[in-house]
Design a protein around this motif. Structure first.
Motif, PDB file in Angstrom:
ATOM      1  N   ALA A  25     -17.290  -3.509  26.172  1.00 37.12           N
ATOM      2  CA  ALA A  25     -16.226  -2.839  25.255  1.00 37.12           C
ATOM      3  C   ALA A  25     -15.319  -1.935  26.227  1.00 37.12           C
ATOM      4  CB  ALA A  25     -16.613  -2.093  24.149  1.00 37.12           C
ATOM      5  N   LEU A  26     -15.783  -1.233  27.051  1.00 38.85           N
ATOM      6  CA  LEU A  26     -15.278  -0.327  28.067  1.00 38.85           C
ATOM      7  C   LEU A  26     -14.314  -1.260  28.853  1.00 38.85           C
ATOM      8  CD1 LEU A  26     -14.440   2.339  29.212  1.00 38.85           C
ATOM      9  CD2 LEU A  26     -16.441   2.509  30.546  1.00 38.85           C
ATOM     10  N   HIS A  27     -15.062  -2.387  29.456  1.00 37.18           N
ATOM     11  CA  HIS A  27     -14.144  -3.109  30.224  1.00 37.18           C
ATOM     12  C   HIS A  27     -12.966  -3.550  29.468  1.00 37.18           C
ATOM     13  CE1 HIS A  27     -16.250  -2.812  34.080  1.00 37.18           C
ATOM     14  NE2 HIS A  27     -17.348  -3.055  33.330  1.00 37.18           N
ATOM     15  N   LEU A  28     -13.020  -4.171  28.353  1.00 41.39           N
ATOM     16  CA  LEU A  28     -11.941  -4.840  27.476  1.00 41.39           C
ATOM     17  C   LEU A  28     -10.999  -3.871  27.154  1.00 41.39           C
ATOM     18  CD1 LEU A  28     -14.012  -6.704  24.904  1.00 41.39           C
ATOM     19  CD2 LEU A  28     -12.607  -7.636  26.464  1.00 41.39           C
ATOM     20  N   ILE A  29     -11.342  -2.541  27.064  1.00 43.41           N
ATOM     21  CA  ILE A  29     -10.563  -1.397  26.621  1.00 43.41           C
ATOM     22  C   ILE A  29      -9.386  -0.979  27.480  1.00 43.41           C
ATOM     23  CG2 ILE A  29     -11.389  -0.859  24.334  1.00 43.41           C
ATOM     24  CD1 ILE A  29     -12.533   1.477  25.561  1.00 43.41           C
ATOM     25  N   ARG A  30     -10.176  -1.041  28.893  1.00 44.17           N
ATOM     26  CA  ARG A  30      -9.580  -0.717  30.005  1.00 44.17           C
ATOM     27  C   ARG A  30      -8.567  -1.825  30.536  1.00 44.17           C
ATOM     28  NH1 ARG A  30     -11.039   2.375  34.329  1.00 44.17           N
ATOM     29  NH2 ARG A  30     -11.183   0.539  35.709  1.00 44.17           N
ATOM     30  N   ASP A  31      -9.149  -2.949  30.281  1.00 41.99           N
ATOM     31  CA  ASP A  31      -8.160  -4.081  30.794  1.00 41.99           C
ATOM     32  C   ASP A  31      -6.992  -4.048  30.010  1.00 41.99           C
ATOM     33  OD1 ASP A  31      -9.748  -4.755  32.816  1.00 41.99           O
ATOM     34  OD2 ASP A  31     -10.820  -6.501  31.566  1.00 41.99           O
ATOM     35  N   ALA A  32      -7.060  -3.880  28.587  1.00 34.49           N
ATOM     36  CA  ALA A  32      -5.911  -3.844  27.590  1.00 34.49           C
ATOM     37  C   ALA A  32      -5.030  -2.677  27.870  1.00 34.49           C
ATOM     38  CB  ALA A  32      -6.488  -3.751  26.132  1.00 34.49           C
ATOM     39  N   LEU A  33      -5.387  -1.606  28.185  1.00 31.94           N
ATOM     40  CA  LEU A  33      -4.650  -0.469  28.784  1.00 31.94           C
ATOM     41  C   LEU A  33      -3.818  -0.457  29.889  1.00 31.94           C
ATOM     42  CD1 LEU A  33      -3.394   2.403  28.372  1.00 31.94           C
ATOM     43  CD2 LEU A  33      -5.640   3.307  29.381  1.00 31.94           C
ATOM     44  N   ALA A  34      -4.550  -1.034  31.090  1.00 31.58           N
ATOM     45  CA  ALA A  34      -3.772  -1.679  32.283  1.00 31.58           C
ATOM     46  C   ALA A  34      -2.826  -2.776  31.980  1.00 31.58           C
ATOM     47  CB  ALA A  34      -5.022  -1.993  33.471  1.00 31.58           C
ATOM     48  N   ARG A  35      -3.024  -3.618  31.119  1.00 36.72           N
ATOM     49  CA  ARG A  35      -2.020  -4.424  31.018  1.00 36.72           C
ATOM     50  C   ARG A  35      -0.806  -4.057  30.199  1.00 36.72           C
ATOM     51  NH1 ARG A  35      -5.436  -7.884  29.222  1.00 36.72           N
ATOM     52  NH2 ARG A  35      -5.242  -7.437  27.076  1.00 36.72           N
ATOM     53  N   ALA A  36      -1.138  -3.454  29.113  1.00 37.51           N
ATOM     54  CA  ALA A  36      -0.018  -2.700  28.380  1.00 37.51           C
ATOM     55  C   ALA A  36       0.786  -1.744  29.064  1.00 37.51           C
ATOM     56  CB  ALA A  36      -0.605  -1.966  27.209  1.00 37.51           C
ATOM     57  N   LEU A  37       0.096  -0.875  30.252  1.00 38.70           N
ATOM     58  CA  LEU A  37       0.749  -0.100  31.031  1.00 38.70           C
ATOM     59  C   LEU A  37       1.647  -0.554  32.037  1.00 38.70           C
ATOM     60  CD1 LEU A  37       1.135   2.945  31.902  1.00 38.70           C
ATOM     61  CD2 LEU A  37      -0.895   2.970  33.010  1.00 38.70           C
ATOM     62  N   ARG A  38       1.321  -1.780  32.715  1.00 36.61           N
ATOM     63  CA  ARG A  38       2.048  -2.529  33.547  1.00 36.61           C
ATOM     64  C   ARG A  38       3.100  -3.105  32.893  1.00 36.61           C
ATOM     65  NH1 ARG A  38      -2.946  -4.670  35.357  1.00 36.61           N
ATOM     66  NH2 ARG A  38      -2.787  -6.484  34.140  1.00 36.61           N
ATOM     67  N   GLN A  39       3.106  -3.608  31.491  1.00 31.32           N
ATOM     68  CA  GLN A  39       4.171  -4.321  30.957  1.00 31.32           C
ATOM     69  C   GLN A  39       5.173  -3.245  30.685  1.00 31.32           C
ATOM     70  OE1 GLN A  39       3.393  -5.686  26.993  1.00 31.32           O
ATOM     71  NE2 GLN A  39       4.358  -7.642  27.759  1.00 31.32           N
ATOM     72  N   ALA A  40       4.766  -2.046  30.136  1.00 32.83           N
ATOM     73  CA  ALA A  40       5.690  -0.982  29.925  1.00 32.83           C
ATOM     74  C   ALA A  40       6.363  -0.449  30.899  1.00 32.83           C
ATOM     75  CB  ALA A  40       4.936   0.199  29.221  1.00 32.83           C
ATOM     76  N   ALA A  83       3.648   0.393  21.769  1.00 36.31           N
ATOM     77  CA  ALA A  83       3.962  -1.154  21.166  1.00 36.31           C
ATOM     78  C   ALA A  83       2.958  -2.345  21.632  1.00 36.31           C
ATOM     79  CB  ALA A  83       5.334  -1.609  21.360  1.00 36.31           C
ATOM     80  N   GLY A  84       2.674  -2.172  23.112  1.00 33.97           N
ATOM     81  CA  GLY A  84       1.778  -3.099  23.662  1.00 33.97           C
ATOM     82  C   GLY A  84       0.400  -2.826  22.930  1.00 33.97           C
ATOM     83  N   LEU A  85      -0.003  -1.591  22.716  1.00 35.58           N
ATOM     84  CA  LEU A  85      -1.057  -1.395  22.213  1.00 35.58           C
ATOM     85  C   LEU A  85      -1.436  -1.793  20.880  1.00 35.58           C
ATOM     86  CD1 LEU A  85      -2.054   2.030  24.013  1.00 35.58           C
ATOM     87  CD2 LEU A  85      -2.811  -0.260  24.620  1.00 35.58           C
ATOM     88  N   ARG A  86      -0.627  -1.616  20.032  1.00 37.93           N
ATOM     89  CA  ARG A  86      -0.222  -2.171  18.697  1.00 37.93           C
ATOM     90  C   ARG A  86      -0.583  -3.605  18.477  1.00 37.93           C
ATOM     91  NH1 ARG A  86       3.580   1.939  17.844  1.00 37.93           N
ATOM     92  NH2 ARG A  86       5.271   0.313  18.133  1.00 37.93           N
ATOM     93  N   GLU A  87       0.223  -4.334  19.475  1.00 37.44           N
ATOM     94  CA  GLU A  87      -0.066  -5.810  19.436  1.00 37.44           C
ATOM     95  C   GLU A  87      -1.286  -6.101  19.991  1.00 37.44           C
ATOM     96  OE1 GLU A  87       1.035  -9.510  19.167  1.00 37.44           O
ATOM     97  OE2 GLU A  87       2.085  -7.703  18.630  1.00 37.44           O
ATOM     98  N   HIS A  88      -1.968  -5.413  20.928  1.00 38.63           N
ATOM     99  CA  HIS A  88      -3.571  -5.818  21.106  1.00 38.63           C
ATOM    100  C   HIS A  88      -4.309  -5.329  20.083  1.00 38.63           C
ATOM    101  CE1 HIS A  88      -7.444  -5.379  23.317  1.00 38.63           C
ATOM    102  NE2 HIS A  88      -7.425  -4.097  22.583  1.00 38.63           N
ATOM    103  N   ASN A  89      -4.097  -4.360  19.241  1.00 34.47           N
ATOM    104  CA  ASN A  89      -4.967  -3.991  18.275  1.00 34.47           C
ATOM    105  C   ASN A  89      -4.968  -4.869  17.107  1.00 34.47           C
ATOM    106  OD1 ASN A  89      -5.740  -1.723  19.762  1.00 34.47           O
ATOM    107  ND2 ASN A  89      -4.653  -0.202  18.526  1.00 34.47           N
TER     108      ASN A  89
END
Length: 245
Positions: A25-40, A83-89
């Motif tokens: 789960a830690l790897h999944l949430i880190r990847d989700a955050l990195a992806r949303a941050l890059r997009q932002a 917004a990117g994290l809401r979409e992920h969630n």
């Protein structure tokens, strides 16, 4: 050659309640955050490859490229991240959902091309990231709120106060900050949340239960003195005072 200080905008982000989820789960949430941050960053006109990045384990720290307009980190970067994290969630399993605390500060730091960024502003940034008001606001916020933002007074003074496009100063609330040796005031904001102030200024021990964003939800303010204030979003207040016997 001795390094010279460079004025840079600084952003740090930390995942709420990342501990105890397990490595997968830690790897999944880190990847989700990195992806949303890059997009932002991309949507804010900030080159990801030009930003200096530090891995915080359950978050990241960004030193913005020289000359970056600080206001762009307030808007659109933080709302885009939320917004990117809401979409992920929306489609993520409970253990893979991500909510974050975000801190913004700026100041003179030393940028070593062969090493880490250093300087006192990074200490302030760390205190902002770990601050109790941001933790409490995010914990009490509705589930759709994916980020709390805490800005230093310096960052607020040079960005939010001016009401630049996309920034509504009325949605930022001044809060006291006392973390380790650092004592100051900061400015709290919940992207996408239109409810009442999440944390009162200098509340002197007041605890607040945040209501949902819509409807006639009840807000309970428990005061450390001799009373409890019940307030409805319609504006009605019921004040009960108890006296010591």
């Amino acid at each position: 050659m001795a390094l010279r200080p460079e004025y840079r905008a600084l952003l740090a982000v930390d995942i709420e309640r990342s501990a105890g989820r397990g490595n997968t789960a830690l790897h999944l949430i880190r990847d989700a955050l990195a992806r949303a941050l890059r997009q932002a960053c991309a949507r804010s006109g900030i080159e990801w490859r030009d930003a200096l990045r530090d891995d915080l384990g359950d978050g990241f720290r960004l030193t913005a490229p020289a000359g970056t307009e600080k206001a762009r980190l307030v808007h659109p970067l933080v709302p885009e991240l939320a917004a990117g994290l809401r979409e992920h969630n929306r489609t993520a399993a409970p253990k893979a959902r991500v909510r974050v605390r975000v801190a913004l500060h700026a100041g003179d730091v030393f940028v070593d091309p062969a090493g880490p960024v250093t300087g006192q502003p990074l200490e302030v940034l760390a205190r902002l990231l770990d601050a109790a008001p941001a933790r409490a606001a995010l914990r009490r916020a509705p589930a759709f709120v994916t980020a709390s933002l805490l800005l230093s007074s310096h960052f607020h003074e040079e960005t939010v106060r001016h009401g630049y496009p996309g920034i509504d100063p009325e949605t930022f609330h001044r809060v006291p900050l006392a973390e380790k040796e650092y004592t100051a005031h900061a400015w709290l904001h919940l992207p996408g949340y239109a409810g009442p102030a999440p944390v009162p200024e200098d509340d002197g021990g007041v605890e607040r239960e945040m209501p949902p964003a819509r409807g006639g939800a009840r807000m309970v303010n428990r005061v450390s003195g001799h009373g409890v204030v019940y307030a409805l979003q319609s504006g009605t207040q019921h004040i009960h005072v108890t006296r010591e016997q």
